[in-house]
Design an enzyme around this catalytic site. Structure first.
Site, PDB file in Angstrom:
ATOM      1  N   ARG A 151     -86.747  -7.675  32.808  1.00  0.00           N
ATOM      2  CA  ARG A 151     -88.187  -7.557  33.032  1.00  0.00           C
ATOM      3  C   ARG A 151     -88.486  -6.198  33.647  1.00  0.00           C
ATOM      4  O   ARG A 151     -87.859  -5.815  34.636  1.00  0.00           O
ATOM      5  CB  ARG A 151     -88.678  -8.667  33.960  1.00  0.00           C
ATOM      6  CG  ARG A 151     -90.192  -8.769  34.032  1.00  0.00           C
ATOM      7  CD  ARG A 151     -90.659  -9.694  35.143  1.00  0.00           C
ATOM      8  NE  ARG A 151     -90.660  -9.001  36.446  1.00  0.00           N
ATOM      9  CZ  ARG A 151     -91.234  -9.498  37.537  1.00  0.00           C
ATOM     10  NH1 ARG A 151     -91.829 -10.681  37.505  1.00  0.00           N
ATOM     11  NH2 ARG A 151     -91.193  -8.825  38.672  1.00  0.00           N
ATOM     12  N   TYR A 163     -97.460  -4.829  42.278  1.00  0.00           N
ATOM     13  CA  TYR A 163     -96.722  -6.075  42.125  1.00  0.00           C
ATOM     14  C   TYR A 163     -95.410  -5.813  41.383  1.00  0.00           C
ATOM     15  O   TYR A 163     -95.373  -5.133  40.354  1.00  0.00           O
ATOM     16  CB  TYR A 163     -97.527  -7.122  41.353  1.00  0.00           C
ATOM     17  CG  TYR A 163     -96.638  -8.232  40.868  1.00  0.00           C
ATOM     18  CD1 TYR A 163     -96.195  -9.221  41.746  1.00  0.00           C
ATOM     19  CD2 TYR A 163     -96.142  -8.244  39.567  1.00  0.00           C
ATOM     20  CE1 TYR A 163     -95.312 -10.190  41.337  1.00  0.00           C
ATOM     21  CE2 TYR A 163     -95.254  -9.220  39.154  1.00  0.00           C
ATOM     22  CZ  TYR A 163     -94.842 -10.197  40.038  1.00  0.00           C
ATOM     23  OH  TYR A 163     -93.948 -11.149  39.640  1.00  0.00           O
ATOM     24  N   ASP A 218     -94.531  -8.780  33.216  1.00  0.00           N
ATOM     25  CA  ASP A 218     -95.392  -9.747  33.901  1.00  0.00           C
ATOM     26  C   ASP A 218     -96.699  -9.068  34.293  1.00  0.00           C
ATOM     27  O   ASP A 218     -96.701  -8.158  35.129  1.00  0.00           O
ATOM     28  CB  ASP A 218     -94.668 -10.269  35.142  1.00  0.00           C
ATOM     29  CG  ASP A 218     -95.439 -11.348  35.889  1.00  0.00           C
ATOM     30  OD1 ASP A 218     -96.541 -11.713  35.424  1.00  0.00           O
ATOM     31  OD2 ASP A 218     -94.940 -11.818  36.927  1.00  0.00           O
ATOM     32  N   HIS A 220     -99.081 -10.779  35.736  1.00  0.00           N
ATOM     33  CA  HIS A 220     -99.345 -11.473  36.997  1.00  0.00           C
ATOM     34  C   HIS A 220    -100.811 -11.845  37.177  1.00  0.00           C
ATOM     35  O   HIS A 220    -101.404 -11.608  38.224  1.00  0.00           O
ATOM     36  CB  HIS A 220     -98.842 -10.654  38.185  1.00  0.00           C
ATOM     37  CG  HIS A 220     -98.263 -11.516  39.259  1.00  0.00           C
ATOM     38  ND1 HIS A 220     -98.849 -11.702  40.489  1.00  0.00           N
ATOM     39  CD2 HIS A 220     -97.128 -12.265  39.277  1.00  0.00           C
ATOM     40  CE1 HIS A 220     -98.119 -12.501  41.221  1.00  0.00           C
ATOM     41  NE2 HIS A 220     -97.061 -12.871  40.507  1.00  0.00           N
ATOM     42  N   GLU A 244     -95.864 -12.045  30.192  1.00  0.00           N
ATOM     43  CA  GLU A 244     -96.005 -13.185  31.098  1.00  0.00           C
ATOM     44  C   GLU A 244     -97.339 -13.161  31.841  1.00  0.00           C
ATOM     45  O   GLU A 244     -97.804 -12.102  32.268  1.00  0.00           O
ATOM     46  CB  GLU A 244     -94.852 -13.148  32.110  1.00  0.00           C
ATOM     47  CG  GLU A 244     -94.871 -14.242  33.142  1.00  0.00           C
ATOM     48  CD  GLU A 244     -93.776 -14.058  34.169  1.00  0.00           C
ATOM     49  OE1 GLU A 244     -93.877 -14.696  35.238  1.00  0.00           O
ATOM     50  OE2 GLU A 244     -92.832 -13.288  33.920  1.00  0.00           O
ATOM     51  N   GLU A 270     -96.147 -20.409  35.839  1.00  0.00           N
ATOM     52  CA  GLU A 270     -95.418 -20.522  37.093  1.00  0.00           C
ATOM     53  C   GLU A 270     -96.252 -21.116  38.218  1.00  0.00           C
ATOM     54  O   GLU A 270     -95.704 -21.609  39.200  1.00  0.00           O
ATOM     55  CB  GLU A 270     -94.834 -19.170  37.511  1.00  0.00           C
ATOM     56  CG  GLU A 270     -95.844 -18.136  37.934  1.00  0.00           C
ATOM     57  CD  GLU A 270     -95.176 -16.815  38.281  1.00  0.00           C
ATOM     58  OE1 GLU A 270     -95.356 -16.357  39.419  1.00  0.00           O
ATOM     59  OE2 GLU A 270     -94.494 -16.253  37.415  1.00  0.00           O
ATOM     60  N   ARG A 291     -93.401 -21.630  31.705  1.00  0.00           N
ATOM     61  CA  ARG A 291     -92.863 -20.906  32.855  1.00  0.00           C
ATOM     62  C   ARG A 291     -92.797 -21.745  34.127  1.00  0.00           C
ATOM     63  O   ARG A 291     -92.557 -21.218  35.214  1.00  0.00           O
ATOM     64  CB  ARG A 291     -93.739 -19.677  33.121  1.00  0.00           C
ATOM     65  CG  ARG A 291     -93.462 -18.534  32.196  1.00  0.00           C
ATOM     66  CD  ARG A 291     -92.207 -17.794  32.586  1.00  0.00           C
ATOM     67  NE  ARG A 291     -92.366 -17.060  33.834  1.00  0.00           N
ATOM     68  CZ  ARG A 291     -91.440 -16.954  34.771  1.00  0.00           C
ATOM     69  NH1 ARG A 291     -90.281 -17.552  34.636  1.00  0.00           N
ATOM     70  NH2 ARG A 291     -91.656 -16.247  35.866  1.00  0.00           N
ATOM     71  N   GLU A 347     -85.379 -17.111  34.371  1.00  0.00           N
ATOM     72  CA  GLU A 347     -85.540 -16.003  35.302  1.00  0.00           C
ATOM     73  C   GLU A 347     -84.432 -16.069  36.354  1.00  0.00           C
ATOM     74  O   GLU A 347     -84.099 -17.134  36.851  1.00  0.00           O
ATOM     75  CB  GLU A 347     -86.900 -16.074  35.984  1.00  0.00           C
ATOM     76  CG  GLU A 347     -87.153 -14.935  36.955  1.00  0.00           C
ATOM     77  CD  GLU A 347     -88.541 -14.980  37.577  1.00  0.00           C
ATOM     78  OE1 GLU A 347     -88.965 -13.961  38.143  1.00  0.00           O
ATOM     79  OE2 GLU A 347     -89.202 -16.042  37.485  1.00  0.00           O
ATOM     80  N   TRP A 410    -104.200 -12.177  42.571  1.00  0.00           N
ATOM     81  CA  TRP A 410    -102.880 -11.626  42.898  1.00  0.00           C
ATOM     82  C   TRP A 410    -101.806 -12.356  42.073  1.00  0.00           C
ATOM     83  O   TRP A 410    -100.958 -11.755  41.498  1.00  0.00           O
ATOM     84  CB  TRP A 410    -102.543 -11.776  44.383  1.00  0.00           C
ATOM     85  CG  TRP A 410    -101.315 -10.984  44.689  1.00  0.00           C
ATOM     86  CD1 TRP A 410    -101.259  -9.644  44.971  1.00  0.00           C
ATOM     87  CD2 TRP A 410     -99.964 -11.433  44.689  1.00  0.00           C
ATOM     88  NE1 TRP A 410     -99.960  -9.238  45.142  1.00  0.00           N
ATOM     89  CE2 TRP A 410     -99.125 -10.332  44.969  1.00  0.00           C
ATOM     90  CE3 TRP A 410     -99.363 -12.665  44.459  1.00  0.00           C
ATOM     91  CZ2 TRP A 410     -97.745 -10.407  45.034  1.00  0.00           C
ATOM     92  CZ3 TRP A 410     -97.987 -12.760  44.523  1.00  0.00           C
ATOM     93  CH2 TRP A 410     -97.181 -11.658  44.809  1.00  0.00           C
TER      94      TRP A 410
END
Length: 410
Positions: A151, A163, A218, A220, A244, A270, A291, A347, A410
């Protein structure tokens, strides 16, 4: 009459060996111990209290073998269903009971889940940098370790802290977003800058490292659906393994717009914790990888239900596995990874050495894959004496603000 697997003790263990972890320890009348991960990053004590004050008393005297019955009891009887705190609590109990069952059977857990479907679980590592030179060094470090999937996260010029950008080193990836302080720190965000810059990063990465390395990224949750669609399309020439969390998925219908406009594979979930969160995303095939984590989605029992449902739609697993999933949670994920048919990738962020002093694990890394090992149960032992050296320390994830000061995702 009690069985050898009657639960006689339930302990909630909170320690901070490099970061905060909540571990559930369930002990049977015969002294068999099972461990579960209940870590919820930045909200650890909420889960610890739920377990200690509301769930532990319910478990005393139950038969540890009755995993499904206990799962349903904790999910249905409380009336208040779902949510990250509740599902992390259920996950911890579920893991601990599976650990006990497999220890009593004298088998690694994956054998009780149907046996191995593969030789090991393909994992992806994390690479990052403040610029492309640092990112290149980080990628080379991951490849030298034997990783085949990486990643990529990199700082965007003019945006400051980012991030996913960890320490500038080709060694261990060291990124800890939860700062040990009483308040959240704040980071800036500018979607326009990010969208202009990121495609050039992957153009560089493909030129530098070739077509065979599997590359992931990602976003995010930072983008609107139309921005996510644009990014996915702009990244298509660089053949990402996945993009992602391209947009917040609380409104799953928004992924329809993204899916219509890009063929870049999408991974979501996630922050999701139940089948209901995923139902539309899976049924309409709006994502390619689930995820969710075993720690936050109801344990092995809960996450396997989601993965089995996803399999009917040719969607694969991609379990969340950062360092705020404890080694107990990572081990549980690996046993599930090894057993299910529709495994995709796992991951993998290595825990800091201090965590290894508290959690003794049997999983092993080789040729870009992790194997959970063949010790009975999950294959993790908890050293309570070592844990006592690392008391809980308040730590909070950052907040993100746009250029004009507006709070952002975030």
């Amino acid at each position: 009459m009690t069985s050898p697997a009657t639960i006689r003790a339930v302990d909630v263990l909170v320690a901070s060996p490099s970061r905060n972890f909540v571990t559930l320890r369930v002990t049977t009348d015969d002294g068999v111990v099972g461990l579960g991960d209940a870590t919820l990053n930045g909200r650890e004590l909420a889960v610890a209290s739920y377990l200690r004050d509301h769930v532990a008393p319910l478990l005393i005297g139950l038969d540890a073998h009755r995993i499904e019955d206990t799962w349903q009891l904790l999910y249905r009887s409380a009336y208040w269903r779902r949510g990250p705190v509740t599902m992390s609590v259920i996950a911890a109990v579920d893991m601990a009971l599976w650990d006990i069952k497999a220890r009593l059977a004298g088998m690694p857990l994956y054998q009780l889940l149907g046996g191995a479907s593969r030789e090991g679980a393909l994992v992806y590592a994390h690479a990052s940098g403040a610029d492309l030179d640092e990112l290149g060094d980080s990628i080379r470090g991951r490849l030298a370790e034997g990783h085949r999937a990486v990643r990529l996260q990199v700082a965007v010029p003019g945006m400051g802290a980012m991030y996913g950008v960890g320490a500038a080193t080709a060694g261990r990836y060291a990124y800890e977003p939860a700062k040990r302080a009483g308040l959240s720190v704040e980071e800036g965000w500018d979607s326009a800058r990010y969208l202009r810059y990121l495609p050039s990063v992957f153009e560089w990465a493909r030129a530098e490292f070739g077509a065979e390395v599997m590359l992931l990224h990602d976003a995010h949750h930072r983008l609107t659906p139309i921005q996510a669609a644009r990014l996915g399309r702009d990244l298509e020439p660089y053949d990402l393994f996945w993009l992602e969390d391209c947009t917040p998925a609380e409104n799953p219908e928004s992924l329809r717009l993204v899916r219509r406009n890009t063929v870049t594979p999408l991974a979501i979930g996630e922050v999701m914790n139940s089948m209901e969160d995923f139902r539309l995303l899976i049924q309409e095939q709006l994502i390619d990888y689930v995820r969710a984590s075993v720690t936050h989605a109801g344990g092995i029992t809960g996450l396997r239900r989601i993965f089995d449902f996803a399999a009917q739609y040719q969607i694969k697993s991609g379990s969340h596995g950062p360092t705020d999933i404890s080694p107990v949670g990572m081990a549980a994920a690996l046993h599930l990874d090894l057993a299910i048919h529709n495994f995709g990738i796992q991951e993998y962020m290595e825990h800091q050495p201090l965590a290894g002093e508290v959690f003794r694990t049997s999983y092993r890394f080789e040729r870009g894959m992790l194997h959970p090992g063949d010790a009975p149960g999950l294959g993790v032992e908890y050293d309570e004496a070592a844990a006592a050296r690392f008391p809980y320390t308040p730590a909070y994830l950052p907040a993100a603000r746009l250029v004009d000061g507006t709070v952002h995702d975030w």
